[in-house]
Write an enzyme that holds these catalytic residues in place. Structure first.
Site, short mmCIF file in Angstrom:
data_model
loop_
_atom_site.label_atom_id
_atom_site.label_comp_id
_atom_site.label_asym_id
_atom_site.label_seq_id
_atom_site.Cartn_x
_atom_site.Cartn_y
_atom_site.Cartn_z
N HIS A 214 0.86 -1.19 0.00
CA HIS A 214 0.00 0.00 0.00
C HIS A 214 0.89 1.24 0.00
O HIS A 214 1.85 1.31 0.76
CB HIS A 214 -0.89 0.01 1.24
CG HIS A 214 -1.68 1.28 1.41
ND1 HIS A 214 -2.41 1.84 0.38
CD2 HIS A 214 -1.84 2.11 2.47
CE1 HIS A 214 -2.98 2.95 0.81
NE2 HIS A 214 -2.65 3.14 2.06
N HIS B 111 0.84 5.82 -0.93
CA HIS B 111 0.10 7.03 -1.33
C HIS B 111 0.84 7.70 -2.48
O HIS B 111 0.97 8.93 -2.50
CB HIS B 111 -0.06 7.97 -0.14
CG HIS B 111 -1.01 7.50 0.90
ND1 HIS B 111 -2.19 8.13 1.20
CD2 HIS B 111 -0.98 6.42 1.71
CE1 HIS B 111 -2.83 7.48 2.16
NE2 HIS B 111 -2.11 6.44 2.49
N ASP C 25 1.70 -4.65 -20.49
CA ASP C 25 2.77 -5.59 -20.13
C ASP C 25 2.56 -6.20 -18.74
O ASP C 25 3.05 -7.29 -18.47
CB ASP C 25 4.14 -4.88 -20.14
CG ASP C 25 4.74 -4.79 -21.54
OD1 ASP C 25 4.42 -5.66 -22.38
OD2 ASP C 25 5.55 -3.88 -21.78
N HIS D 238 -8.86 7.13 -1.37
CA HIS D 238 -7.78 6.72 -0.51
C HIS D 238 -6.47 6.57 -1.30
O HIS D 238 -5.63 7.46 -1.27
CB HIS D 238 -8.17 5.43 0.21
CG HIS D 238 -7.20 4.98 1.24
ND1 HIS D 238 -7.46 3.96 2.12
CD2 HIS D 238 -5.96 5.39 1.54
CE1 HIS D 238 -6.43 3.79 2.92
NE2 HIS D 238 -5.51 4.64 2.59
N TYR E 132 9.12 -13.39 -22.92
CA TYR E 132 9.91 -12.28 -22.40
C TYR E 132 10.72 -12.77 -21.22
O TYR E 132 10.26 -13.60 -20.45
CB TYR E 132 8.97 -11.15 -21.96
CG TYR E 132 9.66 -9.94 -21.40
CD1 TYR E 132 9.96 -8.84 -22.22
CD2 TYR E 132 10.01 -9.87 -20.05
CE1 TYR E 132 10.61 -7.72 -21.71
CE2 TYR E 132 10.65 -8.75 -19.54
CZ TYR E 132 10.94 -7.68 -20.37
OH TYR E 132 11.57 -6.58 -19.86
#
Lengths: 230, 230, 230, 230
Positions: free
Chosen positions: D93, D95, D118, D169, D227
């Site tokens: 998480h 910001h 991708d 958020h 890839y």
């Protein structure tokens, strides 16, 4: 006082580290524990050679009581904030780009989400213009008085909204100590930047609902806070 | 002359440190104290290996009098500015992104607040286009002449507005010495960036009132200045 | 070949230093002097541990002739560019943000000023979409073919406009050697960024006049160039 | 568990290195191999002094089983994601500014090109608002439940779209391990930034065609991936 000088010096250097200040465009001050003296950055001194010994000590009327250099030209603004806002232990002024631009746009900064709500309990106000008379007669002191007026008229708690945009000038922030005041300067800049990006993504973006603001602010502040280690 | 070469070299490197220049996109020159010689960066040399010995010395007609390398291709623009603007001791040219974009937009840069007012006493002008003939015949010298014309026609004081946007090209700035000229290049870029953000926040943003511009500019400049330590 | 491997490795690392690449989002290749082999970055390898020995050597059909790792998945695009564009000695692909966003916007990049004109002689084209069939059958080779088609149909000289925006994908650039190809990748990104800022300042911004483009481009390129030390 | 603590600590520091986190604005957790325990960053601890020993170990109900510090206040959100999304080994998480601003704008993030394709197989969803009741009663757990609901209602595969924008958020991302989850946080931020620039260049920009999304996503993921080196 030597400890406080070091704190104020470090806090000024932190502004540079955080990218909030270039050249000599910022200043930090702090109030002594007994509330009688203020330690502030000297005016126009290069950050690259700044040291604690250069910090200037004044009383609350602005008379220099220690230090060889002239204090920051914004000293009287800082003093007004200590006088008006109980609980403030340190004050920061920068010309950080997004917060300054928002002040130049003459607009409050709405709370668009939890990033803002974690540290500022609601919109960050932009002051009215200073009048020509206020500018000509006692510019720096009047800047502080207009900030105080803004909080008083709008019934805002300066400890819950620890920052302001001075119209056509830029941001001031504060806190219980230097660390908090500098963090608030960074958060003010970052939330101003995010606010711009938010409205660029969606010009109709709405502020966060009050209940989310309450949740995030009181998760980190006050008696029921449960964020952090204290 | 060796001292000035070091100053000019350091000033060129400062442009990179300030993020104003990538690759070889900038140049700084300075005038010798007797006003007879100019020290300038060599053309197209990598900043990573730049040293004072590489700086080129010319007389005011542009004839190289010292140095093994070819001078910056913008030399003749610099020389015109020294000839036209009394008091200028150093000239800087960059392609810093916001100032360059403003020049590409062919618009003056208004003074939206105190950050600008602290260093530039009013809007920073954007020149007219050079004509095809001016470009074809003596491009670099004519660039300098058009800058001088801009200040003359608009009755601007080049020491109070120490920078310009050359239409479709980019910024030039100047000052009494290298340090000031480079700082003005940085301030020009930063105020251009803040001006964009200001109008993104509020397309109707107005310039700062004249009395605030007066206050901030004269707080730092002239006989009644009280900013800094001098 | 060892020298070329080091050059290609260094050029890949330069992309990171210039801020053009994060994670593994870029690749550089170079053509051997005899035109028979291509040295290219291996696929999906971390830049932090990249070394010259990891570079992969292939022939012009894409068969690996040296190296233990799989070559970049974009190899076949690079090979098409060497085949189609005489004089190209190195090819660069990045996902740098402004150039990529311009490619996602499906728009050519106009020449708004001298910064662009110094290195790209006119607008940088954006290719058409690849069709579903082109993507499904031979995606990487067809990407190269569509780039070549773009230059052919619009009668553009790939050495005068050493870069392209691949629609919905991102930028490719090239040059006579790795250093030039990487510089062109940086210039393409920087001019894309400046173009956005230019139109944000003035949505009606016009491209630079042809005579200014001529002056700046030929000041640095061709028989009459007088920029730099050669 | 000591190895996992080091991985989680390193991953938290990587967020700072990638510029995704300032102050204490982020957290990473990881699931133990047996799926019984979660290692997570402590709440509100400075990144500058963070060490593996500070990481907190909890069981899947959130009870601390190891560590002296309080776990991240977002712990219960992380736990809901491990419960709801099979295959997730780590959760992040932040910001980060562009992803957070997109969440504040309450808009999904469309796939405008191959950079996005991708790593994320289609638009990255923005959740609905949490209700007042959901916020007041069990904010962090309900945040996780609303994320899970979003993927369930829209029939999205969380391993193919390893990230989400939580309305008002900010972003959460995940992956099979810490390295992948942190990379996805960076890619989410970068694609959000590119999406903004794309629409600034062209407000009518369209998402990439499905066949290009298929090509790029399956070039890097699943049985036919070609890839990288595996």
């Amino acid at each position: 006082m030597e400890t406080l000088k070091r704190e104020v010096c470090d806090a000024n250097l932190k502004l540079v580290e955080y990218g909030l200040v270039i050249l000599t465009w910022g200043n930090v001050s702090a109030l002594s524990e007994d509330g009688k003296f203020v330690v502030i950055k000297p005016s126009g001194v290069d950050y690259s050679s700044m040291c604690p010994e250069q910090m200037v000590v004044t009383d609350l009327s602005g008379t220099v009581v220690e230090g060889e250099l002239r204090p920051s030209s914004d000293l009287l603004t800082h003093l007004e904030l200590y006088r008006s806002f109980a609980g403030v232990g340190a004050v920061v002024h920068t010309h950080s780009p997004y917060a300054t631009a928002r002040a130049q746009a003459e607009l409050d900064l709405p709370c668009y989400g939890t990033t803002h709500a974690d540290s500022f309990y609601g919109a960050i106000p932009c002051t009215r213009h200073l009048t020509k008379q206020e500018v000509d007669q006692a510019y720096e002191a009047n800047t502080g008085l207009v900030i105080a007026e803004t909080f008083r008229h709008r019934k805002l708690d300066p400890m819950a909204i620890p920052g302001v945009l001075v119209c056509k000038h830029g941001p001031f922030s504060w806190g219980i100590n230097c660390k908090k005041a500098v963090e608030n300067a960074l958060i003010l800049e970052e939330t101003a930047r995010m606010a711009l990006i938010t409205t660029q993504f969606s010009p109709q973006a709405e502020p966060a609902p009050q209940y989310l603001l309450d949740k995030h602010y009181f998760r980190k502040h006050g008696a029921n806070a449960y964020y952090g280690q204290n």
